[in-house]
Design an enzyme around this catalytic site. Structure first.
Site, PDB file in Angstrom:
ATOM      1  N   HIS A 162       0.856  -1.184   0.000  1.00  0.00           N
ATOM      2  CA  HIS A 162       0.000   0.000   0.000  1.00  0.00           C
ATOM      3  C   HIS A 162       0.894   1.237   0.000  1.00  0.00           C
ATOM      4  O   HIS A 162       2.048   1.182   0.435  1.00  0.00           O
ATOM      5  CB  HIS A 162      -0.885   0.026   1.241  1.00  0.00           C
ATOM      6  CG  HIS A 162      -1.908  -1.061   1.282  1.00  0.00           C
ATOM      7  ND1 HIS A 162      -2.901  -1.095   2.229  1.00  0.00           N
ATOM      8  CD2 HIS A 162      -2.104  -2.154   0.500  1.00  0.00           C
ATOM      9  CE1 HIS A 162      -3.662  -2.151   2.035  1.00  0.00           C
ATOM     10  NE2 HIS A 162      -3.197  -2.820   0.995  1.00  0.00           N
ATOM     11  N   GLU A 184       1.066   3.855   1.883  1.00  0.00           N
ATOM     12  CA  GLU A 184       1.616   4.260   3.175  1.00  0.00           C
ATOM     13  C   GLU A 184       2.811   3.395   3.568  1.00  0.00           C
ATOM     14  O   GLU A 184       3.831   3.913   4.037  1.00  0.00           O
ATOM     15  CB  GLU A 184       0.546   4.155   4.278  1.00  0.00           C
ATOM     16  CG  GLU A 184      -0.670   5.019   4.045  1.00  0.00           C
ATOM     17  CD  GLU A 184      -1.816   4.305   3.357  1.00  0.00           C
ATOM     18  OE1 GLU A 184      -2.976   4.605   3.680  1.00  0.00           O
ATOM     19  OE2 GLU A 184      -1.564   3.449   2.484  1.00  0.00           O
ATOM     20  N   CYS A 218      -5.832   1.449   6.141  1.00  0.00           N
ATOM     21  CA  CYS A 218      -6.211   0.141   6.672  1.00  0.00           C
ATOM     22  C   CYS A 218      -5.453  -0.076   7.990  1.00  0.00           C
ATOM     23  O   CYS A 218      -4.499   0.650   8.295  1.00  0.00           O
ATOM     24  CB  CYS A 218      -5.893  -0.956   5.657  1.00  0.00           C
ATOM     25  SG  CYS A 218      -4.134  -1.342   5.513  1.00  0.00           S
ATOM     26  N   CYS A 242      -1.626  -0.334   7.540  1.00  0.00           N
ATOM     27  CA  CYS A 242      -0.960   0.936   7.233  1.00  0.00           C
ATOM     28  C   CYS A 242      -0.927   1.862   8.444  1.00  0.00           C
ATOM     29  O   CYS A 242       0.098   2.492   8.717  1.00  0.00           O
ATOM     30  CB  CYS A 242      -1.646   1.621   6.058  1.00  0.00           C
ATOM     31  SG  CYS A 242      -1.369   0.757   4.494  1.00  0.00           S
TER      32      CYS A 242
END
Length: 147
Positions: A53, A55, A83, A86
């Protein structure tokens, strides 16, 4: 620059993510002086890595670039609510704040509110602010994920 200005940059980064065949999610990282120091986006399909992801990519890259384990004083602007993985990464990296656009959908793999997760972080507190250009972020996400 305002939070909306940084979020607009994140939205533009998310467009790049889609053009590269990934999901419409992105992050812009700003230091304590207000300078954009990193931009990244979802790279799950590109890397065949479900944890890639934006992040997490930004945390890994910035910590390595700066030769540090702490991103204290940095703010992450994310197009969607982070999420749990993250947000936990941001907490462990001591990121000071996360401003996000669209709320996580109830259909997400683990739809836990970021604010709730952040409230449990006592050792490395993180400020979580929602709703920055939320409608624009949600429209972007819906345009690509629901077609």
């Amino acid at each position: 620059m305002t939070p909306e200005d940084y979020m607009q940059q994140a939205i533009e980064e998310a467009e790049l993510s889609v053009k590269e065949g990934n999901g419409p999610f992105a992050v812009v990282v700003v230091n304590s002086e207000g300078k954009v120091v990193w931009k990244d986006h979802d790279r799950q399909k590109e890397r065949m890595d479900p944890t890639a992801h934006g992040e997490i990519n930004a945390i890994r890259s910035l910590c390595k670039k700066l030769n540090t384990m702490s991103l204290k004083g940095y703010t992450f602007y994310t197009t969607s609510e982070p999420c749990p993985t993250c947000l936990t990464g941001m907490i462990k990296a001591q990121v000071s704040a996360n401003f996000y656009g669209a709320k996580t959908e109830l259909t997400a793999s683990l739809p836990l509110p970021a604010e709730m997760i952040a409230s449990y972080s006592k050792k490395y507190p993180i400020k979580v602010i929602s709703g920055i250009l939320a409608n624009k972020c949600l429209a972007q996400r819906n345009r690509y994920l629901h077609n």
